[in-house]
Design a protein around this motif. Structure first.
Motif, PDB file in Angstrom:
ATOM      1  N   MET A   1       0.796  -1.199   0.003  1.00 43.49           N
ATOM      2  CA  MET A   1      -0.034   0.113   0.064  1.00 43.49           C
ATOM      3  C   MET A   1       0.842   1.064   0.156  1.00 43.49           C
ATOM      4  O   MET A   1       1.868   1.425   0.877  1.00 43.49           O
ATOM      5  CB  MET A   1      -0.884  -0.076   1.334  1.00 43.49           C
ATOM      6  N   THR A   2       0.578   2.162  -0.909  1.00 49.29           N
ATOM      7  CA  THR A   2       1.385   3.675  -0.877  1.00 49.29           C
ATOM      8  C   THR A   2       0.291   4.394  -0.159  1.00 49.29           C
ATOM      9  O   THR A   2      -0.773   4.850  -0.785  1.00 49.29           O
ATOM     10  CB  THR A   2       1.487   3.982  -2.291  1.00 49.29           C
ATOM     11  N   ASP A   3       0.523   4.733   0.956  1.00 49.44           N
ATOM     12  CA  ASP A   3      -0.013   5.946   1.721  1.00 49.44           C
ATOM     13  C   ASP A   3       0.269   7.237   1.253  1.00 49.44           C
ATOM     14  O   ASP A   3       1.194   7.597   1.100  1.00 49.44           O
ATOM     15  CB  ASP A   3       0.164   5.979   3.226  1.00 49.44           C
ATOM     16  N   CYS A   4      -0.933   7.666   0.510  1.00 46.63           N
ATOM     17  CA  CYS A   4      -0.772   9.216  -0.120  1.00 46.63           C
ATOM     18  C   CYS A   4      -0.606  10.263   1.325  1.00 46.63           C
ATOM     19  O   CYS A   4      -0.279  11.440   0.416  1.00 46.63           O
ATOM     20  CB  CYS A   4      -1.781   9.441  -0.982  1.00 46.63           C
ATOM     21  N   GLY A   5      -1.016   9.930   2.316  1.00 44.10           N
ATOM     22  CA  GLY A   5      -0.970  10.955   3.222  1.00 44.10           C
ATOM     23  C   GLY A   5      -2.159  11.907   3.377  1.00 44.10           C
ATOM     24  O   GLY A   5      -2.903  12.120   2.483  1.00 44.10           O
ATOM     25  N   CYS A   6      -2.578  12.446   4.583  1.00 45.70           N
ATOM     26  CA  CYS A   6      -3.537  13.354   4.875  1.00 45.70           C
ATOM     27  C   CYS A   6      -3.713  14.471   3.910  1.00 45.70           C
ATOM     28  O   CYS A   6      -4.746  14.602   3.376  1.00 45.70           O
ATOM     29  CB  CYS A   6      -4.012  13.471   6.240  1.00 45.70           C
ATOM     30  N   GLU A   7      -2.579  15.396   3.757  1.00 52.14           N
ATOM     31  CA  GLU A   7      -2.668  16.346   2.984  1.00 52.14           C
ATOM     32  C   GLU A   7      -2.891  16.248   1.539  1.00 52.14           C
ATOM     33  O   GLU A   7      -3.896  16.918   1.125  1.00 52.14           O
ATOM     34  CB  GLU A   7      -1.048  16.946   2.912  1.00 52.14           C
ATOM     35  N   LYS A   8      -2.533  15.031   0.756  1.00 56.80           N
ATOM     36  CA  LYS A   8      -2.689  14.830  -0.611  1.00 56.80           C
ATOM     37  C   LYS A   8      -4.267  14.115  -0.536  1.00 56.80           C
ATOM     38  O   LYS A   8      -4.911  14.788  -1.625  1.00 56.80           O
ATOM     39  CB  LYS A   8      -1.830  13.710  -1.156  1.00 56.80           C
ATOM     40  N   ALA A   9      -4.551  13.578   0.335  1.00 58.27           N
ATOM     41  CA  ALA A   9      -6.115  12.946   0.347  1.00 58.27           C
ATOM     42  C   ALA A   9      -7.147  13.936   0.390  1.00 58.27           C
ATOM     43  O   ALA A   9      -8.076  14.129  -0.457  1.00 58.27           O
ATOM     44  CB  ALA A   9      -6.250  11.841   1.369  1.00 58.27           C
ATOM     45  N   ARG A  10      -6.636  15.137   1.338  1.00 57.35           N
ATOM     46  CA  ARG A  10      -7.725  16.069   1.529  1.00 57.35           C
ATOM     47  C   ARG A  10      -7.518  17.036   0.358  1.00 57.35           C
ATOM     48  O   ARG A  10      -8.636  17.606  -0.103  1.00 57.35           O
ATOM     49  CB  ARG A  10      -7.489  17.051   2.812  1.00 57.35           C
ATOM     50  N   ARG A  11      -6.310  17.417  -0.009  1.00 58.07           N
ATOM     51  CA  ARG A  11      -6.231  18.349  -1.285  1.00 58.07           C
ATOM     52  C   ARG A  11      -6.992  17.893  -2.382  1.00 58.07           C
ATOM     53  O   ARG A  11      -7.728  18.665  -3.160  1.00 58.07           O
ATOM     54  CB  ARG A  11      -4.698  18.422  -1.510  1.00 58.07           C
ATOM     55  N   ASP A  12      -6.886  16.513  -2.702  1.00 57.03           N
ATOM     56  CA  ASP A  12      -7.600  15.977  -3.919  1.00 57.03           C
ATOM     57  C   ASP A  12      -9.055  15.156  -3.554  1.00 57.03           C
ATOM     58  O   ASP A  12      -9.530  14.602  -4.741  1.00 57.03           O
ATOM     59  CB  ASP A  12      -6.690  14.845  -4.476  1.00 57.03           C
ATOM     60  N   LEU A  13      -9.617  15.432  -2.539  1.00 56.86           N
ATOM     61  CA  LEU A  13     -10.718  14.935  -2.152  1.00 56.86           C
ATOM     62  C   LEU A  13     -11.905  14.925  -3.190  1.00 56.86           C
ATOM     63  O   LEU A  13     -12.370  14.263  -3.381  1.00 56.86           O
ATOM     64  CB  LEU A  13     -11.039  15.228  -0.632  1.00 56.86           C
ATOM     65  N   GLU A  14     -12.090  16.356  -3.504  1.00 52.65           N
ATOM     66  CA  GLU A  14     -13.312  16.651  -4.414  1.00 52.65           C
ATOM     67  C   GLU A  14     -13.107  16.104  -5.576  1.00 52.65           C
ATOM     68  O   GLU A  14     -13.882  15.574  -6.405  1.00 52.65           O
ATOM     69  CB  GLU A  14     -13.194  18.257  -4.495  1.00 52.65           C
ATOM     70  N   GLU A  15     -11.854  16.084  -6.327  1.00 54.43           N
ATOM     71  CA  GLU A  15     -11.673  15.465  -7.585  1.00 54.43           C
ATOM     72  C   GLU A  15     -11.847  13.797  -7.433  1.00 54.43           C
ATOM     73  O   GLU A  15     -12.244  13.313  -8.375  1.00 54.43           O
ATOM     74  CB  GLU A  15     -10.259  15.717  -8.125  1.00 54.43           C
TER      75      GLU A  15
END
Length: 81
Positions: A1-15
């Motif tokens: 598993m590659t954990d993208c991290g909270c910052e990336k997940a939240r930044r790209d959440l809408e998309e």
């Protein structure tokens, strides 16, 4: 598993929710959401808000309200003429 991290997940959440990220990012964010309660909560709020807004945009004003607005517009146009 590659954990993208909270910052990336939240930044790209809408998309992510609109399926507008590449397949790799889609997989990374999905895996992150499986393991991060904070991001799961944020995703739930975003998903719920998106669904509520979509439903609201499909609703139309009652016919009586529409008629009242049009009558007021006609009245205003007559006064200005």
């Amino acid at each position: 598993m590659t954990d993208c991290g909270c910052e990336k997940a939240r930044r790209d959440l809408e998309e992510y929710l609109r399926h507008e990220v590449c397949k790799t990012s889609q997989t990374d964010i999905a895996e992150h959401l499986e393991h991060c309660e904070g991001c799961q909560d944020e995703a739930l709020v975003a998903r719920t808000l998106t669904e509520v807004l979509a439903r609201a945009c499909k609703e139309s004003a009652p016919e009586e309200l529409r008629d009242q607005v049009l009558a007021k517009l006609r009245e205003a146009q007559t006064v200005q003429s």
